[in-house]
Design an enzyme around this catalytic site. Structure first.
Site, PDB file in Angstrom:
ATOM      1  N   LYS A  82       0.873  -1.181   0.000  1.00  0.00           N
ATOM      2  CA  LYS A  82       0.000   0.000   0.000  1.00  0.00           C
ATOM      3  C   LYS A  82       0.906   1.226   0.000  1.00  0.00           C
ATOM      4  O   LYS A  82       1.778   1.358   0.862  1.00  0.00           O
ATOM      5  CB  LYS A  82      -0.882  -0.006   1.250  1.00  0.00           C
ATOM      6  CG  LYS A  82      -1.705   1.270   1.407  1.00  0.00           C
ATOM      7  CD  LYS A  82      -2.639   1.191   2.607  1.00  0.00           C
ATOM      8  CE  LYS A  82      -3.386   2.497   2.782  1.00  0.00           C
ATOM      9  NZ  LYS A  82      -4.384   2.446   3.854  1.00  0.00           N
TER      10      LYS A  82
HETATM   11  C1  5RP Z   1      -1.787   5.024   6.162  1.00  0.00           C
HETATM   12  C2  5RP Z   1      -2.875   4.096   6.499  1.00  0.00           C
HETATM   13  C3  5RP Z   1      -3.989   4.694   7.273  1.00  0.00           C
HETATM   14  O1  5RP Z   1      -4.090   4.197   8.524  1.00  0.00           O
HETATM   15  C4  5RP Z   1      -5.312   4.674   6.603  1.00  0.00           C
HETATM   16  O2  5RP Z   1      -5.624   3.400   6.125  1.00  0.00           O
HETATM   17  C5  5RP Z   1      -5.358   5.714   5.580  1.00  0.00           C
HETATM   18  O3  5RP Z   1      -6.536   5.812   4.867  1.00  0.00           O
HETATM   19  P1  5RP Z   1      -6.872   7.160   4.123  1.00  0.00           P
HETATM   20  O4  5RP Z   1      -5.592   7.940   3.989  1.00  0.00           O
HETATM   21  O5  5RP Z   1      -7.416   6.765   2.795  1.00  0.00           O
HETATM   22  O6  5RP Z   1      -7.879   7.891   4.957  1.00  0.00           O
HETATM   23  O7  5RP Z   1      -2.833   2.953   6.152  1.00  0.00           O
HETATM   24  O8  5RP Z   1      -1.089   4.613   5.063  1.00  0.00           O
END
Ligand code: 5RP
Length: 300
Positions: free
Chosen positions: A212
């Protein structure tokens, strides 16, 4: 290492044009639809197939793990209300064990990407001092489809956070559970194409099965250089048309999905937004088509 100095100091800019990532040349695949995963065991393939749709090859994860650092953040004040509303439009729940156990009915029978980190909150001096807070036995008990563990490259916590990731990968590999490595970006951390090129590849080489990361310029090169599927993070809230354009460009550049949180659950109409993102991720819709759908569908 020959060009180590250049790498160490040069992570703030664009990706070097002289490098050839063979963009557009597909990664070697045999019989499995998830990049780089031909040689993993049946159980892991089964879990990866729950995450990545075998037809589109992509996934729409809903990220709602924010509470483990931020508490009751905007849009997630009541997980028990918002998450069930969005469940049918998304593919994977990405959250914490506390959030999921208490607020997500197991009868939804959706794959879970379980956030396993713990150790810092917004009250900490910095949010990067983390450990792994979840035992593999508890992840198995929850029947999760992958573990999610973040790494803070280039910070004082780099070593610990890469150990966290390696521990998660080792534990998951014992039981056929993939790990999603998350390229974290703290307050003072670099967010450049070169940084994401390095970070995504490092996490994949350490054995992460999914990465991710954030969308950026030169993303197609980052995808080409990464031997496992990449899903993009949503990041801070953008106007919906811009969030959809980001998702569209990421998919066009080779991402295998999105793991989006605030841009969905903080949208004027989270359900319409989840459906619009879904059109891009799974149905080949353009950003314009998805935005028109969003405007037509959202509650007036
Ligand atoms: C950071 C993460 C966060 O905890 C979260 O999942 C982020 O989601 P978003 O930025 O779409 O609100 O994984 O990388």
């Amino acid at each position: 290492m020959a060009d180590m100095d250049g790498l160490k100091t040069g992570n703030t800019g664009a990706i070097d044009d002289s490098k050839d990532f063979h963009v557009g040349v597909p990664a070697g695949k045999t019989n499995f639809h998830v990049k780089g995963m031909d040689n993993v065991d049946w159980g892991m393939k089964d879990r990866l197939s729950r995450i990545f749709n075998p037809k589109s090859g992509n996934t729409l994860m809903l990220a709602f793990d924010h509470g483990y650092i931020m508490g009751a953040t905007t849009g997630l004040e009541r997980l028990d209300i918002i998450i069930p509303q969005l469940a049918e439009d998304i593919d994977v729940f990405m959250g914490t064990r506390g959030g999921i156990r208490t607020c997500v009915p197991p009868t939804f029978n959706k794959p879970v990407a379980l956030r396993i980190n713990a150790g810092s909150t917004v009250l900490s001096a910095d949010v990067n001092k983390e450990v792994n807070g979840v035992d593999i036995e508890d992840a198995i008990r929850m029947n999760v489809s992958c573990l999610a563990c973040q790494s803070f490259l280039g910070t004082d916590e780099e070593r610990q956070s890469l150990k966290n990731l390696s521990d998660a990968i080792n534990a998951g590999n014992r039981y056929g559970i993939p790990t999603m490595g998350v390229t974290a970006v703290g307050k003072n951390m670099v967010r450049s194409p070169k940084f994401f090129l390095l970070a995504t590849r490092v996490l994949a080489e350490l054995g992460a099965h999914i990465i991710k990361t954030y969308y950026c310029e030169g993303f197609e090169k980052i995808v080409a250089a990464c031997p496992v599927p990449i899903v993009i993070a949503g990041g801070k809230v953008l106007p919906p048309d811009q969030a959809l354009t980001m998702a569209y460009h990421a998919i066009c550049d080779g991402a295998n999905g999105v793991d989006m949180g605030r841009n969905i659950f903080q949208a004027d109409d989270p359900k319409a937004m989840a459906k619009a993102v879904r059109m891009i991720v799974h149905e080949g819709a353009t950003d314009k088509e998805a935005y028109e759908f969003y405007l037509d569908t959202k509650k007036k």
